[in-house]
Motif scaffolding. Structure first.
Motif, PDB file in Angstrom:
ATOM      1  N   SER A 186       0.933  -1.116  -0.026  1.00 32.32           N
ATOM      2  CA  SER A 186      -0.437   0.256  -0.452  1.00 32.32           C
ATOM      3  C   SER A 186       0.850   1.182   0.019  1.00 32.32           C
ATOM      4  O   SER A 186       2.346   0.982  -0.144  1.00 32.32           O
ATOM      5  N   GLU A 187      -0.244   2.196   0.470  1.00 34.96           N
ATOM      6  CA  GLU A 187       0.796   3.753   0.000  1.00 34.96           C
ATOM      7  C   GLU A 187       1.712   3.376   1.526  1.00 34.96           C
ATOM      8  O   GLU A 187       1.445   3.191   2.645  1.00 34.96           O
ATOM      9  N   ASN A 188       2.764   4.067   1.955  1.00 31.19           N
ATOM     10  CA  ASN A 188       3.566   4.354   2.748  1.00 31.19           C
ATOM     11  C   ASN A 188       3.333   4.652   4.042  1.00 31.19           C
ATOM     12  O   ASN A 188       3.000   3.907   5.396  1.00 31.19           O
ATOM     13  N   SER A 189       2.032   5.128   3.923  1.00 31.43           N
ATOM     14  CA  SER A 189       1.724   5.647   5.246  1.00 31.43           C
ATOM     15  C   SER A 189       0.741   4.871   6.192  1.00 31.43           C
ATOM     16  O   SER A 189       0.059   5.465   7.283  1.00 31.43           O
ATOM     17  N   ARG A 190       0.209   3.878   4.672  1.00 32.23           N
ATOM     18  CA  ARG A 190      -0.215   3.122   5.402  1.00 32.23           C
ATOM     19  C   ARG A 190      -0.703   1.306   5.325  1.00 32.23           C
ATOM     20  O   ARG A 190      -1.150   0.800   5.787  1.00 32.23           O
ATOM     21  N   HIS A 191       0.987   1.486   5.969  1.00 34.33           N
ATOM     22  CA  HIS A 191       1.923   0.173   5.959  1.00 34.33           C
ATOM     23  C   HIS A 191       0.765  -0.347   7.005  1.00 34.33           C
ATOM     24  O   HIS A 191       0.764  -1.293   8.056  1.00 34.33           O
ATOM     25  N   ARG A 192       1.392   0.683   8.417  1.00 34.51           N
ATOM     26  CA  ARG A 192       0.850   0.160  10.240  1.00 34.51           C
ATOM     27  C   ARG A 192      -0.281  -0.696   9.786  1.00 34.51           C
ATOM     28  O   ARG A 192      -0.371  -1.990  10.216  1.00 34.51           O
ATOM     29  N   GLN A 193      -1.346   0.520   9.949  1.00 33.65           N
ATOM     30  CA  GLN A 193      -2.882  -0.293   9.745  1.00 33.65           C
ATOM     31  C   GLN A 193      -3.004  -1.866   8.872  1.00 33.65           C
ATOM     32  O   GLN A 193      -3.611  -2.905   9.723  1.00 33.65           O
ATOM     33  N   LEU A 194      -2.275  -1.595   8.200  1.00 35.82           N
ATOM     34  CA  LEU A 194      -2.699  -3.304   7.611  1.00 35.82           C
ATOM     35  C   LEU A 194      -1.779  -3.884   8.012  1.00 35.82           C
ATOM     36  O   LEU A 194      -1.953  -5.481   8.537  1.00 35.82           O
ATOM     37  N   VAL A 195      -0.503  -3.683   8.509  1.00 38.99           N
ATOM     38  CA  VAL A 195       0.312  -4.713   9.287  1.00 38.99           C
ATOM     39  C   VAL A 195      -0.106  -5.196  10.701  1.00 38.99           C
ATOM     40  O   VAL A 195      -0.291  -6.080  11.101  1.00 38.99           O
ATOM     41  N   GLU A 196      -0.277  -4.336  11.633  1.00 39.74           N
ATOM     42  CA  GLU A 196      -1.933  -4.798  12.528  1.00 39.74           C
ATOM     43  C   GLU A 196      -2.764  -5.218  12.446  1.00 39.74           C
ATOM     44  O   GLU A 196      -3.064  -6.367  13.216  1.00 39.74           O
ATOM     45  N   GLN A 197      -3.307  -5.432  11.413  1.00 40.94           N
ATOM     46  CA  GLN A 197      -4.433  -6.035  10.667  1.00 40.94           C
ATOM     47  C   GLN A 197      -4.230  -7.289  10.297  1.00 40.94           C
ATOM     48  O   GLN A 197      -4.375  -8.528  11.144  1.00 40.94           O
ATOM     49  N   ALA A 198      -2.882  -7.757   9.955  1.00 41.40           N
ATOM     50  CA  ALA A 198      -2.619  -8.582   9.313  1.00 41.40           C
ATOM     51  C   ALA A 198      -2.320  -9.653  10.766  1.00 41.40           C
ATOM     52  O   ALA A 198      -1.594 -10.881  10.423  1.00 41.40           O
ATOM     53  N   ALA A 199      -1.370  -8.482  11.522  1.00 40.07           N
ATOM     54  CA  ALA A 199      -0.859  -9.369  12.606  1.00 40.07           C
ATOM     55  C   ALA A 199      -2.315  -9.942  13.576  1.00 40.07           C
ATOM     56  O   ALA A 199      -1.370 -11.908  14.375  1.00 40.07           O
ATOM     57  N   ALA A 200      -2.777  -9.525  13.917  1.00 40.59           N
ATOM     58  CA  ALA A 200      -3.898  -9.876  14.771  1.00 40.59           C
ATOM     59  C   ALA A 200      -4.803 -11.038  13.666  1.00 40.59           C
ATOM     60  O   ALA A 200      -5.587 -11.572  14.818  1.00 40.59           O
ATOM     61  N   ALA A 201      -4.796 -11.084  13.170  1.00 37.51           N
ATOM     62  CA  ALA A 201      -5.456 -12.166  11.832  1.00 37.51           C
ATOM     63  C   ALA A 201      -4.596 -13.413  11.837  1.00 37.51           C
ATOM     64  O   ALA A 201      -4.796 -14.917  11.506  1.00 37.51           O
TER      65      ALA A 201
END
Length: 341
Positions: free
Chosen positions: A73-88
């Motif tokens: 994704s765009e750089n500033s959106r990495h955190r949200q997606l990584v945290e969601q993926a980790a939670a999954a």
């Protein structure tokens, strides 16, 4: 193994998809819900063109419980997606930069550690066999003590393909954020994680288009890194290649030691010359697919449960160098890095 590609924003996303889609051991799913409407290079239009399975959004992807995800994704959106993926419970390969702030990068690392999943930063160049050979010459003493390293990572402006690269809110910066990090990663490997004590940077926006009222990001930059041992390294991270250049760009490293000098070229030409039919320079690159080597390493780590490298901590260390460069630009002073080891 079920693998998900999250977003087509990054210019490398399509290459990752093409490498994964025909593998018998991979069930690939994709999504790009933040794509601009009717953009043929994003969203379902690109998924259809690549002939891969597409889901409408991230929640649908995570509901399918992929074992691994690739965040492009765009750089500033990495955190949200990584945290969601980790939670999954998914293991994660995240495009560089790991994040645009140290706070976000640390939060991503912590989320993955708490969830017990791997977080790998996308630095494919370290997998180059020629770089492995360079490391060997340093380790066996052939170069002697390392005195200086000069790195160049130039390209055409990625904003020509994906406009968000020139948006400071989404990209976190321009050429410094985009092209400092590959060289910083190679330095991290060669110096066993040792960090520079001082970072000084200069930059300009001369190659950034003037046809917009939006804040301009730097299009050319030069960093000077100083280490406690006396080593000096420079990083030319400019978006200086014109659209007419025969390649997107390149990456080279020159290591000066007490005994010898060694040069590394990540994308050397297998054949160059002049194409009379097109009236342009011809450049046939050597056939080494660094993205494939990186993906193979990531998927092996997922299967075996080993820690993936380069990991999130590597991504954080290299990000700190870029952030120090921006502080140097702001102050016009050399920045002392508190995290230097």
């Amino acid at each position: 193994m079920k693998v998900a590609v999250l977003s087509f924003a990054h210019v490398h996303a399509a290459a990752y998809v093409e490498l994964l889609r025909d593998r018998d051991d991979i069930e690939l799913i994709t999504t790009d819900p933040d794509a601009p409407p009717c953009d043929p290079a994003r969203g379902k239009a690109l998924a259809d063109a690549l002939d891969v399975t597409y889901r409408a959004g991230y929640e649908e992807i995570f509901a399918e419980r992929p074992q691994a995800v690739i965040v492009t994704s765009e750089n500033s959106r990495h955190r949200q997606l990584v945290e969601q993926a980790a939670a999954a419970g998914a293991h994660i390969l995240c495009e560089k930069p790991l994040a645009t702030t140290e706070t976000d990068a640390r939060a991503m690392i912590d989320a993955c550690e708490q969830a017990g999943v791997s977080l790998m930063t996308a630095y494919p160049v370290r997998f180059h066999p020629a770089f492995t050979a360079l490391r060997r010459t340093l380790a066996d003493g052939s170069l002697g003590s390392l005195l200086s390293v000069h790195g160049i990572n130039n390209s055409s402006p990625p904003g020509l393909e994906q406009p968000w690269f020139a948006d400071p809110a989404l990209a976190g910066g321009g050429a410094i954020m985009d092209h400092t990090l590959h060289i910083a990663d190679l330095l991290d490997v060669l110096l066993d994680g040792e960090q520079p004590t001082h970072v000084y940077a200069v930059a300009n926006t001369l190659l950034t288009p003037d046809d917009t009222d939006e804040p301009k990001v730097e299009s050319a930059g030069l960093l000077t890194l100083t280490y406690a041992r006396g080593l000096v390294a420079t990083i030319d991270c400019s978006w200086s290649h014109p659209s007419s250049h025969p390649t997107w760009g390149g990456l080279t490293l020159t290591c000066v030691g007490q005994r010898a000098l060694a040069e590394f070229d990540a994308f050397p030409p297998l054949l160059d010359g002049y194409d009379t039919t097109r009236a342009t320079t011809r450049w046939q690159p050597a056939a080494i697919d660094l993205n494939k080597a990186m993906l193979d390493s990531f998927l092996t780590a997922v299967r075996t449960g080993q820690r993936a490298h380069p990991d999130g901590e590597t991504g954080l260390r290299t990000l700190r160098t870029a952030l120090a460069a921006y502080e140097s630009l702001r102050t016009s002073q050399s920045v002392i890095k508190a995290d230097a080891a």
